[in-house]
Write a protein that holds these residues in place. Structure first.
Motif, PDB file in Angstrom:
ATOM      1  N   LEU A 110      37.962  -3.713  27.863  1.00 27.14           N
ATOM      2  CA  LEU A 110      38.744  -4.061  29.042  1.00 27.14           C
ATOM      3  C   LEU A 110      40.220  -3.808  28.789  1.00 27.14           C
ATOM      4  CD1 LEU A 110      37.143  -7.537  29.903  1.00 27.14           C
ATOM      5  CD2 LEU A 110      36.716  -5.377  31.119  1.00 27.14           C
ATOM      6  N   TRP A 111      40.875  -3.217  29.751  1.00 28.67           N
ATOM      7  CA  TRP A 111      42.322  -3.280  29.899  1.00 28.67           C
ATOM      8  C   TRP A 111      42.622  -4.341  30.953  1.00 28.67           C
ATOM      9  CZ3 TRP A 111      45.132   2.075  30.779  1.00 28.67           C
ATOM     10  CH2 TRP A 111      45.384   2.685  29.545  1.00 28.67           C
ATOM     11  N   GLN A 150      44.639   5.303  23.587  1.00 26.29           N
ATOM     12  CA  GLN A 150      43.954   4.819  24.789  1.00 26.29           C
ATOM     13  C   GLN A 150      44.596   5.429  26.034  1.00 26.29           C
ATOM     14  OE1 GLN A 150      44.282   0.538  24.842  1.00 26.29           O
ATOM     15  NE2 GLN A 150      42.551   0.256  23.467  1.00 26.29           N
ATOM     16  N   GLU A 166      39.771   6.530  23.697  1.00 26.65           N
ATOM     17  CA  GLU A 166      39.233   5.574  24.656  1.00 26.65           C
ATOM     18  C   GLU A 166      39.868   5.859  26.010  1.00 26.65           C
ATOM     19  OE1 GLU A 166      40.014   1.606  23.274  1.00 26.65           O
ATOM     20  OE2 GLU A 166      39.216   2.000  21.261  1.00 26.65           O
ATOM     21  N   GLY A 200      44.136   5.812  30.566  1.00 22.80           N
ATOM     22  CA  GLY A 200      43.559   5.147  31.730  1.00 22.80           C
ATOM     23  C   GLY A 200      43.827   5.901  33.017  1.00 22.80           C
ATOM     24  N   TYR A 203      40.041   4.111  30.116  1.00 23.55           N
ATOM     25  CA  TYR A 203      39.756   2.948  30.951  1.00 23.55           C
ATOM     26  C   TYR A 203      39.947   3.326  32.407  1.00 23.55           C
ATOM     27  CZ  TYR A 203      39.951   0.383  26.575  1.00 23.55           C
ATOM     28  OH  TYR A 203      39.700  -0.064  25.297  1.00 23.55           O
ATOM     29  N   PHE A 225      30.207  -0.795  30.098  1.00 25.83           N
ATOM     30  CA  PHE A 225      31.560  -0.474  29.646  1.00 25.83           C
ATOM     31  C   PHE A 225      31.805  -1.136  28.292  1.00 25.83           C
ATOM     32  CE2 PHE A 225      31.914   0.354  34.162  1.00 25.83           C
ATOM     33  CZ  PHE A 225      32.805   1.408  34.243  1.00 25.83           C
ATOM     34  N   GLY A 243      36.103   2.175  28.959  1.00 23.74           N
ATOM     35  CA  GLY A 243      36.359   0.794  29.328  1.00 23.74           C
ATOM     36  C   GLY A 243      36.728   0.660  30.789  1.00 23.74           C
ATOM     37  N   TYR A 244      36.885  -0.581  31.207  1.00 24.45           N
ATOM     38  CA  TYR A 244      37.250  -0.876  32.597  1.00 24.45           C
ATOM     39  C   TYR A 244      38.627  -1.531  32.627  1.00 24.45           C
ATOM     40  CZ  TYR A 244      37.077  -2.469  37.411  1.00 24.45           C
ATOM     41  OH  TYR A 244      37.377  -2.675  38.742  1.00 24.45           O
ATOM     42  N   PHE A 245      39.432  -1.157  33.605  1.00 21.27           N
ATOM     43  CA  PHE A 245      40.817  -1.602  33.747  1.00 21.27           C
ATOM     44  C   PHE A 245      40.876  -2.664  34.854  1.00 21.27           C
ATOM     45  CE2 PHE A 245      45.408   0.270  34.305  1.00 21.27           C
ATOM     46  CZ  PHE A 245      45.945  -0.991  34.077  1.00 21.27           C
TER      47      PHE A 245
END
Length: 316
Positions: A32-33, A210, A290, A212, A292, A29, A4-6
């Motif tokens: 989203l975060w 999750q 996951e 990141g 991010y 992606f 995902g994308y942050f």
């Protein structure tokens, strides 16, 4: 592994955040975060949009799942209000919203002049806040008279079909144990397999984990490091300072002790796809489900293009 994308609310304007969300979806992606801040860490970041307004806008701009990374539902905003905000967000996204929570930072939570509690008290407050939110998500009239919070005759009418999942952030053993005990999932920004294992043994079982990390896309690693140091010198501030310093100016003062090399170690800098794949592998090996990635600086479209071309097709 889902990638995902942050979205960094501290650095980008609301319009840029929406543009990035759309770009991330086009690139492939899978989620989203979005950060939840009242202040940026340092003035150079320059933004701090209200996350609940942003989630409403994002729900209409993209079909990606959204997780707050993370919200503190204990001091600045009462958990009964966060419960309503999260429920509405879940409705707007068609059930694609998850509430990431943590014990917070004084940077964002001190603004009404409240004392900033020590960690054990903050964890106690977080557990009580989670209890309140879940009670309100039953849709029944709810009252609570606890150690830290009072709720009387409250009812949330706008509810999703299923209760919102709560993912809990944790960096130390006490917080990770709490995440395993009360959370529907775990959130971290460290590829630490021991913490993931601790979360699962504490009750996390097969729940989602999750992770990141931050990147600074640029034409060279050196240019990326320069951008990262300009925008995020606080990334090199050690220990518990990130939880206790009360304002961007204090982070700027602490960051005077941080070098560009120290910040570069916390980021994936430049445009080498192998560096990104290596970081993703670290999270996969640590047991995360996951991961991010956030970009800093103006070249986020370059990062999207890199992932669409070189990264996402290689992640199974």
């Amino acid at each position: 592994m889902r990638i995902g994308y942050f979205l960094s609310s501290e650095e980008y304007s609301p319009t840029e955040l929406i543009e990035q969300a759309k770009g991330a979806e086009r690139a492939g992606f899978q989620g989203l975060w979005i950060s939840d801040h009242y202040h940026p860490w340092v003035d150079a970041q320059g933004q701090s949009a209200f996350v609940w307004s942003m989630i409403g806008a994002l729900s209409q701009a993209t079909g990606l799942p959204i997780t707050t990374a993370v919200t503190c539902p204990t001091v600045r905003i009462h958990p009964a209000v966060i419960a309503q905000a999260a429920a509405t967000s879940a409705v707007l996204t068609g059930g694609r919203f998850r509430l990431g929570v943590g014990t917070g930072e004084a940077l964002n939570e001190h603004i009404f002049g409240d004392a900033w509690p020590e960690l054990d008290v903050r964890l106690e407050m977080l557990e009580e806040a989670v209890e309140i939110m879940r009670g309100l998500w039953t849709g029944e009239t709810f009252s609570h008279h606890g150690k830290h919070y009072t709720v009387e005759n409250a009812r949330i009418y706008t509810l999703p079909e299923k209760p919102v999942e709560i993912l809990v952030s944790g960096f130390g053993p006490k917080a990770v144990d709490s995440a395993g005990r009360i959370g529907d999932g775990y959130v971290s920004v460290m590829p630490d397999g021991d913490l993931v294992s601790r979360f699962r043994k504490a009750g996390g079982g097969g729940k989602v984990a999750q992770g990141g990390f931050k990147a600074a896309f640029a034409g060279t690693a050196e240019e990326g490091a320069r951008i990262a140091y300009e925008k995020w010198p606080n990334a090199g501030v050690p220990g518990e300072l990130s939880q206790v310093l009360p304002s961007p100016k204090h982070f700027e003062q602490a960051s005077q002790l941080v070098t560009q090399e120290m910040v570069a170690e916390a980021f994936v800098c430049g445009n080498d796809p192998e560096q990104h794949l290596e970081m993703i592998r670290k999270y996969a090996d640590a047991g995360f489900d996951e991961v991010y990635v956030a970009n800093t600086g103006p070249h986020y479209q370059g990062l999207f293009d890199l992932y669409a071309r070189e990264i996402l097709p290689k992640i199974g």
